[in-house]
Design an enzyme around this catalytic site. Structure first.
Site, PDB file in Angstrom:
ATOM      1  N   HIS A 163       0.831  -1.199   0.000  1.00  0.00           N
ATOM      2  CA  HIS A 163       0.000   0.000   0.000  1.00  0.00           C
ATOM      3  C   HIS A 163       0.869   1.254   0.000  1.00  0.00           C
ATOM      4  CE1 HIS A 163      -3.563  -2.349   0.699  1.00  0.00           C
ATOM      5  NE2 HIS A 163      -3.038  -2.874   1.785  1.00  0.00           N
ATOM      6  N   ASP A 181       9.411   6.855 -19.778  1.00  0.00           N
ATOM      7  CA  ASP A 181       9.633   6.867 -21.220  1.00  0.00           C
ATOM      8  C   ASP A 181      11.079   6.478 -21.522  1.00  0.00           C
ATOM      9  OD1 ASP A 181      11.285   9.235 -21.157  1.00  0.00           O
ATOM     10  OD2 ASP A 181       9.515  10.508 -21.323  1.00  0.00           O
ATOM     11  N   ARG A 232       9.416  18.886 -13.040  1.00  0.00           N
ATOM     12  CA  ARG A 232      10.376  17.872 -13.487  1.00  0.00           C
ATOM     13  C   ARG A 232      11.240  17.345 -12.342  1.00  0.00           C
ATOM     14  NH1 ARG A 232      15.483  19.520 -17.221  1.00  0.00           N
ATOM     15  NH2 ARG A 232      16.497  17.502 -17.282  1.00  0.00           N
ATOM     16  N   TYR A 283       7.500  13.890 -22.187  1.00  0.00           N
ATOM     17  CA  TYR A 283       6.744  13.973 -20.937  1.00  0.00           C
ATOM     18  C   TYR A 283       5.774  12.796 -20.806  1.00  0.00           C
ATOM     19  CZ  TYR A 283       8.611  18.706 -20.839  1.00  0.00           C
ATOM     20  OH  TYR A 283       9.462  19.779 -20.838  1.00  0.00           O
ATOM     21  N   GLY A 284       6.216  11.627 -21.232  1.00  0.00           N
ATOM     22  CA  GLY A 284       5.366  10.442 -21.204  1.00  0.00           C
ATOM     23  C   GLY A 284       5.454   9.644 -19.915  1.00  0.00           C
ATOM     24  N   ASN A 285       6.227  10.086 -18.948  1.00  0.00           N
ATOM     25  CA  ASN A 285       6.424   9.357 -17.692  1.00  0.00           C
ATOM     26  C   ASN A 285       5.175   9.410 -16.813  1.00  0.00           C
ATOM     27  OD1 ASN A 285       9.352   9.104 -18.234  1.00  0.00           O
ATOM     28  ND2 ASN A 285       9.271  11.312 -17.971  1.00  0.00           N
TER      29      ASN A 285
END
Length: 139
Positions: A22, A30, A109, A131-133
């Site tokens: 939890h 990315d 970032r 910015y695909g993270n």
């Protein structure tokens, strides 16, 4: 081969998801993310985009329903722009498995990097979107 489990999930990723508790976080990073530099537990998922990986992961884990931000992405650096299609692809997969999940929170970032340092694991994907993270907080 296990029935009902996506072949996109490696044995290492399945074991990692199982060991998470939890509130633990996992980063779906990315292809350009400095995963190896900031976390000692890195899982390779080269060649896989994040949206299909979400489709494989979300049927197996609960997202944390007790926090306002179980999903976190990196905000654009000043002067850059986000591609709204990236988040739309992720939201489509999320809505399919976890309807009603809160909006994705965007953080700076370097705050994202700090969270990734503390994450249970980082999954290095083949995602090419800027910015695909995405961080998932397990419930």
């Amino acid at each position: 081969m296990l029935k009902g489990i996506s072949p996109l999930l490696s044995p290492e990723l399945l074991a990692t998801l199982h060991r998470m508790g939890h509130g633990d976080e996992i980063v779906l990073a990315d292809a350009h993310f400095p995963g190896e530099s900031i976390n000692s537990r890195v899982i390779r998922a080269d060649g896989l985009a994040i949206a299909p990986l979400l489709d494989a992961i979300l049927p197996l884990v609960e997202l944390d329903a007790y926090v306002p931000d179980p999903l976190v992405m990196m905000a654009a650096v000043e002067g850059d722009a986000l591609d709204p299609e990236v988040e739309k692809r992720y939201r489509k997969a999320i809505a399919r498995h976890v309807p009603g999940t809160p909006a994705i929170t965007r953080i700076d970032r370097f705050a994202f990097y700090d969270r990734a340092k503390q994450a249970f694991a980082i999954v290095m994907t083949g995602e090419l979107a800027k910015y695909g993270n995405l961080i998932l907080k397990k419930g």
